[in-house]
Design a protein around this motif. Sequence first.
Motif, PDB file in Angstrom:
ATOM      1  N   ALA A 461       0.809  -1.236  -0.236  1.00  0.00           N
ATOM      2  CA  ALA A 461       0.011   0.178   0.072  1.00  0.00           C
ATOM      3  C   ALA A 461       0.685   1.293  -0.052  1.00  0.00           C
ATOM      4  CB  ALA A 461      -1.007   0.003   1.223  1.00  0.00           C
ATOM      5  N   VAL A 462       1.778   1.165   0.904  1.00  0.00           N
ATOM      6  CA  VAL A 462       2.873   2.166   0.865  1.00  0.00           C
ATOM      7  C   VAL A 462       3.880   2.806  -0.499  1.00  0.00           C
ATOM      8  CG1 VAL A 462       4.613   3.606   2.221  1.00  0.00           C
ATOM      9  CG2 VAL A 462       2.971   2.063   3.519  1.00  0.00           C
ATOM     10  N   SER A 463       3.857   1.484  -0.976  1.00  0.00           N
ATOM     11  CA  SER A 463       4.634   1.683  -2.492  1.00  0.00           C
ATOM     12  C   SER A 463       3.811   2.286  -3.338  1.00  0.00           C
ATOM     13  CB  SER A 463       5.095   0.259  -2.811  1.00  0.00           C
ATOM     14  OG  SER A 463       3.843  -0.564  -3.253  1.00  0.00           O
ATOM     15  N   TYR A 464       2.605   2.046  -3.477  1.00  0.00           N
ATOM     16  CA  TYR A 464       1.746   2.913  -4.391  1.00  0.00           C
ATOM     17  C   TYR A 464       1.304   4.220  -3.967  1.00  0.00           C
ATOM     18  CZ  TYR A 464       0.542  -1.101  -7.081  1.00  0.00           C
ATOM     19  OH  TYR A 464       0.569  -2.249  -7.949  1.00  0.00           O
ATOM     20  N   LEU A 465       1.276   4.454  -2.599  1.00  0.00           N
ATOM     21  CA  LEU A 465       1.248   6.113  -2.151  1.00  0.00           C
ATOM     22  C   LEU A 465       2.443   6.638  -2.420  1.00  0.00           C
ATOM     23  CD1 LEU A 465      -0.270   8.020  -0.616  1.00  0.00           C
ATOM     24  CD2 LEU A 465       0.799   7.281   1.596  1.00  0.00           C
ATOM     25  N   PHE A 466       3.714   5.956  -2.588  1.00  0.00           N
ATOM     26  CA  PHE A 466       4.836   6.620  -2.815  1.00  0.00           C
ATOM     27  C   PHE A 466       5.004   7.100  -4.293  1.00  0.00           C
ATOM     28  CE2 PHE A 466       9.123   5.705  -5.097  1.00  0.00           C
ATOM     29  CZ  PHE A 466       9.857   6.508  -4.394  1.00  0.00           C
ATOM     30  N   ALA A 468       2.192   7.566  -6.089  1.00  0.00           N
ATOM     31  CA  ALA A 468       1.455   8.719  -6.286  1.00  0.00           C
ATOM     32  C   ALA A 468       1.889   9.905  -5.825  1.00  0.00           C
ATOM     33  CB  ALA A 468       0.114   8.307  -5.427  1.00  0.00           C
ATOM     34  N   ASN A 469       2.570  10.025  -4.545  1.00  0.00           N
ATOM     35  CA  ASN A 469       3.197  11.249  -4.170  1.00  0.00           C
ATOM     36  C   ASN A 469       4.296  11.847  -5.315  1.00  0.00           C
ATOM     37  OD1 ASN A 469       1.848  11.716  -1.804  1.00  0.00           O
ATOM     38  ND2 ASN A 469       3.143  10.359  -0.596  1.00  0.00           N
ATOM     39  N   ASN A 470       4.907  11.064  -5.565  1.00  0.00           N
ATOM     40  CA  ASN A 470       6.076  11.498  -6.390  1.00  0.00           C
ATOM     41  C   ASN A 470       5.656  11.800  -7.613  1.00  0.00           C
ATOM     42  OD1 ASN A 470       9.134  11.108  -5.039  1.00  0.00           O
ATOM     43  ND2 ASN A 470       7.606   9.606  -4.059  1.00  0.00           N
ATOM     44  N   LEU A 471       4.816  11.030  -8.396  1.00  0.00           N
ATOM     45  CA  LEU A 471       4.335  11.416  -9.714  1.00  0.00           C
ATOM     46  C   LEU A 471       3.555  12.839  -9.548  1.00  0.00           C
ATOM     47  CD1 LEU A 471       3.852  10.887 -12.721  1.00  0.00           C
ATOM     48  CD2 LEU A 471       2.035   9.302 -12.133  1.00  0.00           C
ATOM     49  N   GLN A 472       2.639  13.007  -8.467  1.00  0.00           N
ATOM     50  CA  GLN A 472       2.078  14.371  -8.348  1.00  0.00           C
ATOM     51  C   GLN A 472       2.919  15.529  -8.352  1.00  0.00           C
ATOM     52  OE1 GLN A 472      -1.080  14.890  -8.641  1.00  0.00           O
ATOM     53  NE2 GLN A 472      -0.852  16.949  -8.258  1.00  0.00           N
ATOM     54  N   TYR A 473       4.032  15.146  -7.529  1.00  0.00           N
ATOM     55  CA  TYR A 473       4.978  16.231  -7.531  1.00  0.00           C
ATOM     56  C   TYR A 473       5.487  16.633  -8.815  1.00  0.00           C
ATOM     57  CZ  TYR A 473       9.431  18.725  -6.159  1.00  0.00           C
ATOM     58  OH  TYR A 473      10.564  19.687  -6.218  1.00  0.00           O
ATOM     59  N   VAL A 474       5.847  15.668  -9.616  1.00  0.00           N
ATOM     60  CA  VAL A 474       6.566  15.758 -11.253  1.00  0.00           C
ATOM     61  C   VAL A 474       5.384  16.501 -11.743  1.00  0.00           C
ATOM     62  CG1 VAL A 474       7.191  14.594 -13.154  1.00  0.00           C
ATOM     63  CG2 VAL A 474       7.992  13.856 -10.759  1.00  0.00           C
ATOM     64  N   ILE A 475       4.179  16.064 -11.780  1.00  0.00           N
ATOM     65  CA  ILE A 475       3.293  16.722 -12.510  1.00  0.00           C
ATOM     66  C   ILE A 475       2.889  18.295 -11.975  1.00  0.00           C
ATOM     67  CG2 ILE A 475       0.624  16.919 -13.153  1.00  0.00           C
ATOM     68  CD1 ILE A 475       0.921  13.755 -12.740  1.00  0.00           C
ATOM     69  N   GLN A 501      -4.788   6.186 -10.587  1.00  0.00           N
ATOM     70  CA  GLN A 501      -4.832   4.876 -10.210  1.00  0.00           C
ATOM     71  C   GLN A 501      -3.830   4.271  -9.084  1.00  0.00           C
ATOM     72  OE1 GLN A 501      -3.199   3.548 -14.089  1.00  0.00           O
ATOM     73  NE2 GLN A 501      -4.914   4.246 -15.355  1.00  0.00           N
ATOM     74  N   PHE A 502      -2.684   5.008  -9.012  1.00  0.00           N
ATOM     75  CA  PHE A 502      -1.959   4.735  -7.732  1.00  0.00           C
ATOM     76  C   PHE A 502      -2.761   4.969  -6.462  1.00  0.00           C
ATOM     77  CE2 PHE A 502       2.074   5.537 -10.439  1.00  0.00           C
ATOM     78  CZ  PHE A 502       2.190   4.342 -11.108  1.00  0.00           C
ATOM     79  N   ALA A 503      -3.422   5.872  -6.489  1.00  0.00           N
ATOM     80  CA  ALA A 503      -4.007   6.346  -5.234  1.00  0.00           C
ATOM     81  C   ALA A 503      -5.044   5.420  -4.951  1.00  0.00           C
ATOM     82  CB  ALA A 503      -4.703   7.659  -5.123  1.00  0.00           C
ATOM     83  N   GLU A 507      -5.362   2.901  -1.748  1.00  0.00           N
ATOM     84  CA  GLU A 507      -6.837   3.099  -0.764  1.00  0.00           C
ATOM     85  C   GLU A 507      -7.248   1.452  -0.538  1.00  0.00           C
ATOM     86  OE1 GLU A 507     -11.227   4.432  -1.729  1.00  0.00           O
ATOM     87  OE2 GLU A 507      -9.718   6.170  -2.145  1.00  0.00           O
ATOM     88  N   ARG A 508      -7.399   0.754  -1.713  1.00  0.00           N
ATOM     89  CA  ARG A 508      -7.754  -0.720  -1.605  1.00  0.00           C
ATOM     90  C   ARG A 508      -6.902  -1.405  -0.779  1.00  0.00           C
ATOM     91  NH1 ARG A 508      -8.656  -0.151  -7.353  1.00  0.00           N
ATOM     92  NH2 ARG A 508      -6.805  -1.528  -7.799  1.00  0.00           N
ATOM     93  N   LEU A 509      -5.644  -1.437  -0.945  1.00  0.00           N
ATOM     94  CA  LEU A 509      -4.651  -2.106  -0.189  1.00  0.00           C
ATOM     95  C   LEU A 509      -4.755  -1.540   1.422  1.00  0.00           C
ATOM     96  CD1 LEU A 509      -1.728  -2.552  -2.545  1.00  0.00           C
ATOM     97  CD2 LEU A 509      -3.331  -4.286  -1.848  1.00  0.00           C
ATOM     98  N   ALA A 510      -4.697  -0.471   1.615  1.00  0.00           N
ATOM     99  CA  ALA A 510      -4.434  -0.144   2.998  1.00  0.00           C
ATOM    100  C   ALA A 510      -6.011   0.136   3.765  1.00  0.00           C
ATOM    101  CB  ALA A 510      -4.127   1.738   2.921  1.00  0.00           C
TER     102      ALA A 510
END
Length: 625
Positions: A461-466, A468-475, A501-503, A507-510
């Motif tokens: 779950a945290v890997s997908y949050l990671f 999502a966070n980093n891609l959002q920063y890039v965008i 998709q990452f978020a 959400e589903r895993l966490a």
Amino acid sequence: MPRKGMRSLCFSPETPSFRRSVSPPLITTLSSSHRRGLSESTVEQTIDAAAILFAKWNVERPSHARVNSLFYESKTEAMNFIRSINDLHKIMYFLANNRGSSSEKLSQAQRLLQIAMKRLQKEFYQILSMNRAHLDPESVSSSTRSSRTSTQSSFSDYYYDASPDNEIRAVGDSISEVEKVSFMAMSDLKLIADCMIACGYAKECVQIYTAIRKSIIDEGIYKLGIEKLRSSRINKMEWDVLNLKIKDWLEAMKISMRKLFTGERILCDFVFSSSDSMREWCFSEITKEAAVSLFGFPEAVAKAKKSPPEKIFSLLAMYTAISDNRQEIETIFSFESSSAVRSQVLNSLTRLNESVRSLLSDFESTIKKDSFKSVVPGGGFHPLTIYSTKYLTSLADYSSILTGIISDWPTPVKTSPPESYFYSPVSVASPASAISVRISRLMLLLLCKLDSKAKRYKDDAVSYLFLANNLQYVISMVHKSNLHYLLGEEWIVKHEARVIQFADKYERLAFGAIFASLPKNPTAPMKPAEAKECFRKFNVSFEAAYWKQISCVVPDSKLRDQIKASIGRKLVAVYSKFFDCQKSTIGDEKSITLFIRFYPEDVGNYLSDLFIRKIGPGSSPSSSS
């Protein structure tokens, strides 16, 4: 042929570059009948008048003439002095070309001319020396522009057909006092230079001019902080020291092109407008050394030791400064004798080009070989994401310059990205620029590297949050920079979809266990035992998820609100319905306290704590009050 002992009336043969015939005085173009018309009395009157005036201003006599300035003391007498020289020069040509003329008169005229030339040399030196402040490049440029637009008279017209006072009044309405002084100094210099050149004293004239003006240019370059540095010396410098020198150079480049070299070229062209070869030689002698030092600095920096990839921006700033001024440099240093300056500019651009390409390759290697093995706590921004995105954002500011640098630079063979990134960031429908393709490739490498780093998290779950966070920063960085235009709207839309998709996966895993603990139909009737079991499962799963996710962070407020809103819709709303329907099923107040640990508002409050801070000791999920 001139008679023996008479100074050559053209450029000195000792200076090959000045070997250029000069139009003889007007008298040589007269017909033979007109030449005969110059009587002996006219010759004697001209020589006698010159002797009286020249004696007054003879620099070798112990009189006021040794310290005073002819042009400063009396402009009218200065004009008469020049006119007398021209008349004497005509007489000398007449005597030299008339076989029946007296050699004694010719020798006397020659001696008088030498006296006059010594005075003009001194005047020329004094005007140049005393008016250093008024002949600075900025004053020269402004006074020349003003004089061109404020009077229709040429400078030769001014000296021979107009009163000095009248001319100044005509010009004075539109130019400042400083410009007036500069205007007059330039006019005097031109008048003296024209006279000395016509009389065969070009060598003395340019020696004085180049000596003084070169010292001014050299001093200006020194004050701007420019010095000739070898690559070996630059190699020993700390980057901070060198970076300061680069900043000084960038400022010096602006001033040199806007004022120093431009003003010197204007002054040189004006003073020596009567001789193309002289103005070329003088300008080259005065500026070549300083210009080569100025334009050679970037080459020395580029040839020095390899710098970290982020130092590319200092090189790009220098490349931009030269490129933006390239046309002006070609114009100012257009003379053949200034070819060394143009060559130096080309060498610096070539070296900077090579260094920029090398540093881009180094940056690509930095992404590929990043060895940061520790996972970022809470799935936050990875240092590589911040560094690389800021680097690419800054590169995008130099997109036009970089396009020229890498236009003929082959793009490395693409490596196979993960399947999730397989689509091209740049639309195939429309051909992209070289810099867009290069930036897209670097961005793809970064995202692939982040994908591999996400796999190091033990919690999926945290890997997908990671991600999502980093891609959002890039965008977000792409949105507010020139990367937006280089990568295109399609790239942004596709990657924003990836963030969602990452978020969703996070959400589903966490929180999937919490969702699963509640019945699909929360309002359906249940037996007390079933209701108690559902509440028990919810309590356990919610507290476990909360403790696990409380350390996670979502720095981007927009993404954080989106994730919380999505969880809230799926959890709080369903739990509220379940709570309202099944609370009474549990039994008495004691049973409710035992089995229901969270009220709906408690769930909402705990969710609001997520992603923004770490929980402190004692702040654990607990039963409702």
